[in-house]
Design a protein around this motif. Structure first.
Motif, mmCIF file in Angstrom:
data_model
loop_
_atom_site.group_PDB
_atom_site.id
_atom_site.type_symbol
_atom_site.label_atom_id
_atom_site.label_comp_id
_atom_site.label_asym_id
_atom_site.label_seq_id
_atom_site.Cartn_x
_atom_site.Cartn_y
_atom_site.Cartn_z
ATOM 1 N N ARG A 184 -0.449 13.674 4.372
ATOM 2 C CA ARG A 184 0.151 14.523 5.398
ATOM 3 C C ARG A 184 -0.856 15.264 6.270
ATOM 4 N NH1 ARG A 184 5.484 16.634 2.002
ATOM 5 N NH2 ARG A 184 6.665 14.735 2.406
ATOM 6 N N ASP A 188 -1.093 15.053 10.258
ATOM 7 C CA ASP A 188 -1.048 16.284 11.041
ATOM 8 C C ASP A 188 -2.207 16.331 12.038
ATOM 9 O OD1 ASP A 188 0.284 18.873 11.420
ATOM 10 O OD2 ASP A 188 -1.641 19.701 10.778
ATOM 11 N N HIS A 195 7.653 17.859 8.692
ATOM 12 C CA HIS A 195 8.337 19.073 8.269
ATOM 13 C C HIS A 195 7.465 19.899 7.340
ATOM 14 C CE1 HIS A 195 9.032 16.347 4.955
ATOM 15 N NE2 HIS A 195 9.372 17.369 4.206
ATOM 16 N N SER A 196 6.472 19.266 6.705
ATOM 17 C CA SER A 196 5.583 19.988 5.796
ATOM 18 C C SER A 196 4.294 19.206 5.627
ATOM 19 C CB SER A 196 6.262 20.134 4.439
ATOM 20 O OG SER A 196 5.305 20.470 3.448
ATOM 21 N N ARG A 198 2.575 19.914 2.854
ATOM 22 C CA ARG A 198 2.315 20.135 1.434
ATOM 23 C C ARG A 198 2.526 18.839 0.649
ATOM 24 N NH1 ARG A 198 1.582 25.400 0.906
ATOM 25 N NH2 ARG A 198 1.606 25.347 -1.352
ATOM 26 N N ASP A 203 4.009 20.158 -4.470
ATOM 27 C CA ASP A 203 4.259 21.251 -3.528
ATOM 28 C C ASP A 203 3.346 22.463 -3.775
ATOM 29 O OD1 ASP A 203 5.739 21.924 -1.218
ATOM 30 O OD2 ASP A 203 6.972 23.327 -2.377
ATOM 31 N N ILE A 206 -1.752 21.797 0.059
ATOM 32 C CA ILE A 206 -1.590 20.850 1.151
ATOM 33 C C ILE A 206 -2.029 19.459 0.678
ATOM 34 C CG2 ILE A 206 -1.788 22.545 3.017
ATOM 35 C CD1 ILE A 206 -4.666 21.504 3.396
#
Ligand SMILES: [Zn+2]
Length: 305
Positions: A184, A188, A195-196, A198, A203, A206
């Motif tokens: 993720r 990013d 949406h996240s 993490r 969770d 990151i």
């Protein structure tokens, strides 16, 4: 992006977006792989889309564009065919008469247009440059990505090989060390709205490549079991290079070292597979099941050597 609990549509879109990011990484241009074929010119903007020459006409002829009365005119509005032999005519519409440099620009523009074969039939359509039939397909795209990975992998002198494992795992390890697996955080960085960022499994932190492969508590549980199974004491590793390249174990033969490295590669590969199963299908193996899977796969691959 809310409401990610709709696997069918969000998974499809996620795959498309991720695929786009991979393609740009591979230095294949995704955006310019879609090419517009001009038919009747009705749905293509004469000035604002790139359809002839090296750039959009509004950029090539800014003076003329300023004098155009209808900036969104289509090709059909500005080129038509006249008479039985189909001579191109241009129904221009300027805010005032053209003279001086603007008149010169119009001559150059008309010269450029004369090189274009306009038939005025059928609708404008898109085709995909990477397929011979022009039709976009996800299957063709993934083949293309695999070919690119294989090419870059094989032409890289720093590649580390271990012929006990299948080529797909060698490639996966190479991508992992280059941080080319799309966790993720990496998505990013490429400007993809998630949406996240993490970790989808724990969770707790990151999701970076290091977290996903080493530091996630789910990964560490599996590594612990693998290290105990192979009699390597407690798992403690702080970097991908140490875990995946360094042989670490001094007490075993060169061939033993090679097998031990292959096991760690298989483990990393299956951890990533497990992570994807969680993201895409919302199911994943426990640490014990993952270990069993590693054992089954490694026996299978060793036997086929
Ligand atoms: Zn985690």
């Amino acid at each position: 992006m809310e409401g990610v609990s709709q696997p069918s549509t969000s998974t499809v879109w996620h795959n498309i977006i991720v695929t786009g990011a991979i393609i740009e990484d591979m230095h294949l241009s995704f955006k310019s792989s879609f090419v517009k074929t001009i038919g009747d010119g009705e749905s293509t903007s004469f000035w604002q889309e790139h359809w002839i020459g090296n750039d959009k006409l509004c950029n090539v002829f800014p003076r003329l564009y300023r004098l155009e009365t209808n900036k969104t005119a289509s090709i059909k509005d500005r080129i038509s065919l006249s008479g039985s032999n189909g001579v191109q005519v241009h129904p221009w519409s300027w805010v005032r008469g053209l003279f001086g440099r603007a008149a010169g620009d119009r001559e150059r523009l008309e010269l450029l247009l004369s090189s274009f074969e306009f038939y005025g039939t059928a609708a404008d359509s898109w085709s995909w440059a990477y397929a011979s039939n022009g039709l976009f397909s996800v299957k063709k795209l993934s083949t293309l990505i695999d070919e690119q990975y294989l090419f870059q992998f094989s032409s890289n002198p720093e590649t580390i090989l271990n012929n006990i494992v299948p080529k797909k795992i060698e490639i996966f390890i190479w991508r992992t060390l280059k941080k080319w697996i799309l966790v993720r955080v990496e998505l990013d960085k490429r400007g993809i709205d998630l949406h996240s960022v993490r970790c989808p499994l724990c969770d707790d932190d990151i999701e970076s490549v290091d977290h996903s492969v080493i530091f996630c508590k789910h990964a560490m549980e599996v590594w612990d079991r693998v290290f105990k199974w192979w009699n390597q004491g407690n798992f403690s590793s702080f970097s991908l290079a140490e875990l995946l390249i360094d042989d670490g174990a001094n007490s075993i033969s060169p061939f033993g070292k090679k097998i031990w490295q292959a096991l760690r590669w298989i483990c990393a590969y299956l951890l990533w597979k497990n992570r994807n199963n969680k993201v895409f299908y919302d199911k994943y193996w426990t640490a014990q099941v993952t270990l069993n899977e590693i054992q089954v796969k490694s026996f299978e691959w060793l036997n086929s050597r």
